[in-house]
Design a protein around this motif. Structure first.
Motif, short mmCIF file in Angstrom:
data_model
loop_
_atom_site.label_atom_id
_atom_site.label_comp_id
_atom_site.label_asym_id
_atom_site.label_seq_id
_atom_site.Cartn_x
_atom_site.Cartn_y
_atom_site.Cartn_z
N VAL A 175 0.83 -1.21 0.00
CA VAL A 175 0.00 0.00 0.00
C VAL A 175 0.86 1.25 0.00
O VAL A 175 0.60 2.21 -0.75
CB VAL A 175 -0.96 -0.01 1.21
N VAL A 176 1.89 1.26 0.85
CA VAL A 176 2.75 2.44 0.91
C VAL A 176 3.44 2.68 -0.43
O VAL A 176 3.60 3.82 -0.88
CB VAL A 176 3.79 2.28 2.05
N SER A 177 3.85 1.61 -1.10
CA SER A 177 4.54 1.75 -2.38
C SER A 177 3.59 2.26 -3.46
O SER A 177 3.93 3.17 -4.23
CB SER A 177 5.14 0.41 -2.81
N TYR A 178 2.39 1.70 -3.54
CA TYR A 178 1.47 2.07 -4.61
C TYR A 178 0.79 3.42 -4.37
O TYR A 178 0.15 3.95 -5.28
CB TYR A 178 0.42 0.99 -4.81
N GLU A 179 0.90 3.97 -3.16
CA GLU A 179 0.35 5.30 -2.93
C GLU A 179 1.10 6.35 -3.74
O GLU A 179 0.53 7.38 -4.11
CB GLU A 179 0.42 5.65 -1.45
N VAL A 180 2.37 6.10 -4.05
CA VAL A 180 3.16 7.09 -4.79
C VAL A 180 2.65 7.25 -6.22
O VAL A 180 2.27 8.36 -6.64
CB VAL A 180 4.66 6.71 -4.76
N PRO A 181 2.59 6.19 -7.04
CA PRO A 181 2.04 6.38 -8.39
C PRO A 181 0.56 6.72 -8.39
O PRO A 181 0.09 7.44 -9.29
CB PRO A 181 2.31 5.03 -9.08
N LEU A 182 -0.20 6.23 -7.40
CA LEU A 182 -1.62 6.57 -7.33
C LEU A 182 -1.80 8.07 -7.14
O LEU A 182 -2.63 8.71 -7.80
CB LEU A 182 -2.28 5.80 -6.19
N GLY A 183 -1.02 8.66 -6.23
CA GLY A 183 -1.10 10.10 -6.03
C GLY A 183 -0.65 10.89 -7.24
O GLY A 183 -1.24 11.93 -7.56
N MET A 184 0.37 10.39 -7.94
CA MET A 184 0.83 11.07 -9.15
C MET A 184 -0.23 11.04 -10.24
O MET A 184 -0.40 12.01 -11.00
CB MET A 184 2.12 10.44 -9.64
N CYS A 185 -0.96 9.94 -10.34
CA CYS A 185 -2.06 9.87 -11.32
C CYS A 185 -3.18 10.83 -10.95
O CYS A 185 -3.79 11.45 -11.83
CB CYS A 185 -2.59 8.44 -11.39
N ALA A 186 -3.48 10.96 -9.66
CA ALA A 186 -4.56 11.86 -9.24
C ALA A 186 -4.20 13.31 -9.45
O ALA A 186 -5.08 14.17 -9.59
CB ALA A 186 -4.89 11.61 -7.77
N VAL A 187 -2.90 13.62 -9.49
CA VAL A 187 -2.47 15.01 -9.67
C VAL A 187 -2.73 15.50 -11.09
O VAL A 187 -2.92 16.69 -11.32
CB VAL A 187 -0.97 15.14 -9.30
N VAL A 188 -2.76 14.60 -12.07
CA VAL A 188 -2.93 15.01 -13.47
C VAL A 188 -4.28 15.70 -13.69
O VAL A 188 -4.32 16.81 -14.27
CB VAL A 188 -2.76 13.79 -14.40
N PRO A 189 -5.43 15.14 -13.26
CA PRO A 189 -6.69 15.90 -13.39
C PRO A 189 -6.68 17.19 -12.58
O PRO A 189 -7.31 18.17 -12.98
CB PRO A 189 -7.75 14.91 -12.88
N VAL A 190 -6.00 17.18 -11.43
CA VAL A 190 -5.89 18.41 -10.64
C VAL A 190 -5.17 19.49 -11.43
O VAL A 190 -5.54 20.67 -11.42
CB VAL A 190 -5.16 18.11 -9.31
N LEU A 191 -4.13 19.08 -12.15
CA LEU A 191 -3.39 20.02 -12.98
C LEU A 191 -4.28 20.60 -14.08
O LEU A 191 -4.26 21.82 -14.33
CB LEU A 191 -2.19 19.31 -13.61
N ILE A 192 -5.07 19.76 -14.72
CA ILE A 192 -5.93 20.22 -15.81
C ILE A 192 -7.03 21.15 -15.29
O ILE A 192 -7.32 22.20 -15.89
CB ILE A 192 -6.55 19.02 -16.54
N ALA A 193 -7.63 20.79 -14.16
CA ALA A 193 -8.73 21.59 -13.61
C ALA A 193 -8.25 22.83 -12.89
O ALA A 193 -9.00 23.79 -12.74
CB ALA A 193 -9.58 20.73 -12.67
#
Length: 430
Positions: A175-193
């Motif tokens: 879980v700790v490892s996959y939180e890193v790419p998961l958070g990076m993926c969530a940042v992309v829509p944040v960047l667009i919006a």
């Protein structure tokens, strides 16, 4: 909702010569109880449906029928019967276990699972259906979803079993490892919006499906599939279910659990599956907006009155839930299609593939936004010139009258201030 409840109570008690102020604590308490009741029922009833769905899907994939006897031809009541069985089972605890930690662990996981729904919107517009509207909703949901691992660690540590401890440590590392790419993926829509407010992100995808962020550019399209992979791993679903691999760990962190406490772990798992699926719909798949804006075409918006706005939000709720159920069904499909990975393969998938791909796609989205800020659908179409911004819309909403104001329209990507939203939040008593 709190202010509306206080006004209702004030009207009911006015005949007795009593009054309730608009900011009374009573309204906030009642609103909180209503919100948490709806969320708990969504997770609990959803778990009943998803367990039945998993059995039927797995049965079809394996060329068998699945549940067919309890509850009629399709076995609708099979999960309910299993729940009654678990309630009547004896609650056992192994010798040498830490009693307090052993008993509280399932509830920690379940609480973390349902807490994410507090900041998830189920409908947008000027009156979004959301328990607690947060400016940093994306950050809150991603952070809270990672808290479920604490219940797993407590369960493994307190069980006085090496198999449970091994499963808990595997879950923690995964879980700790996959939180890193998961958070990076969530940042992309944040960047667009340009906002971490999930209502703003959803409203910016209004219109045709070409406005959905998954089709914004090639980088976001690839990011969605990376997110799906990381979300599946973060909720401990096959082929990433090494924390409870029965072939080598008996059952992993919940080996020593039985009865009702054991069922809470599975309710937490299915609740997390639903939350990451709904989060994916908000970030990438148009949120409460369908592929065709039927509600807008029929005038079912808050600008046309309270009743049309309510019906439009109801359609948005059905959209969100449908996309969430589809996401859970895809996870079930993946589980019964792909074989389980080894723990080294699980970690390699995260560190060697998901994290680098998510980083490159984030840079790709940055370049796209800088060079083609007004293009969407892989650059083939122009983005809508106007889209509803919740920040500006709330500033125009009345706080004392029942008639809603027409929402303001601003250009996509325009900078918005937090001050109008905060002031409106206080006035609305959200």
């Amino acid at each position: 909702m709190a202010s509306a409840i206080n006004k209702l109570l004030d009207w009911m008690l006015s005949g007795l010569g009593l009054s309730v102020s608009a900011d009374s604590a009573v309204g906030y308490i009642v609103a909180a109880l209503i919100h948490i009741t709806l969320i708990i029922n969504l997770v609990a009833v959803g778990a009943l449906v998803f367990i039945w769905l998993e059995r039927k899907i797995s049965g079809r994939i394996q060329d068998r029928l699945g549940p067919t006897r309890v509850g009629g031809k399709f076995g609708w009541l099979q999960t309910l019967a299993d729940g009654l069985k678990l309630i009547t089972k004896e609650d056992l605890m192994p010798d040498g276990a830490d009693g307090f930690l052993f008993k509280i662990a399932p509830y920690v996981s379940f609480a973390a699972s349902i807490a994410a729904f507090i900041a998830i919107p189920f409908a947008g517009g000027p009156y979004p259906w959301i328990a607690q509207h947060l400016n940093t909703g994306v950050f809150f949901v991603v952070a809270v979803l990672g808290l479920e691992v604490f219940g797993v660690i407590l369960a493994g540590y307190s069980s006085a079993s090496k198999w449970s401890l091994f499963g808990a440590m595997r879950e923690a590392a995964q879980v700790v490892s996959y939180e890193v790419p998961l958070g990076m993926c969530a940042v992309v829509p944040v960047l667009i919006a340009g906002s971490m407010d999930m209502v703003v992100i959803g409203n910016q995808q209004a219109g045709l499906f070409t406005n959905w962020f998954i089709f914004h550019d090639p980088a976001t399209f690839i990011t969605f599939w990376v997110y799906l992979t990381c979300a599946t791993a973060s909720v401990n679903r096959a082929p990433f279910d090494l924390a409870e691999a029965e072939s080598e760990l008996v059952a992993g962190f919940h080996t020593e659990y039985s009865g009702l406490r054991w069922s809470f772990f599975f309710m937490a798992e299915y609740g997390s599956m639903l939350s990451v699926s709904i989060l994916a719909s908000v970030l990438f798949l148009g949120a409460w907006n369908g592929p065709i804006p039927v509600a807008s075409m029929l005038g079912l918006t808050a600008a046309n009155g309270d009743v049309p706005g309510y019906i439009g939000n109801l359609l948005g709720l059905l959209n969100v839930l449908f996309k969430g159920v589809v996401g859970v069904s895809v996870m079930i499909w993946i589980r019964w299609t792909l074989p389980r990975l080894r723990i080294d393969q699980v970690m390699a998938t995260c560190l060697k593939y998901c994290t680098p791909i998510a980083a490159v796609m984030f840079l790709g989205a940055v370049v796209w936004q800088y060079n083609l800020p007004g293009r969407t659908f892989f650059g083939l179409l122009a983005a809508p010139q106007e889209t509803f911004a919740v920040d500006e819309g709330w500033a125009a909403l009345p706080t004392t009258t029942a008639e809603p104001a027409k929402p303001a329209m601003v250009e996509r990507g325009a900078a918005t201030s937090l001050a109008p939203r905060l002031a409106a939040n206080q006035g609305r008593g959200n």
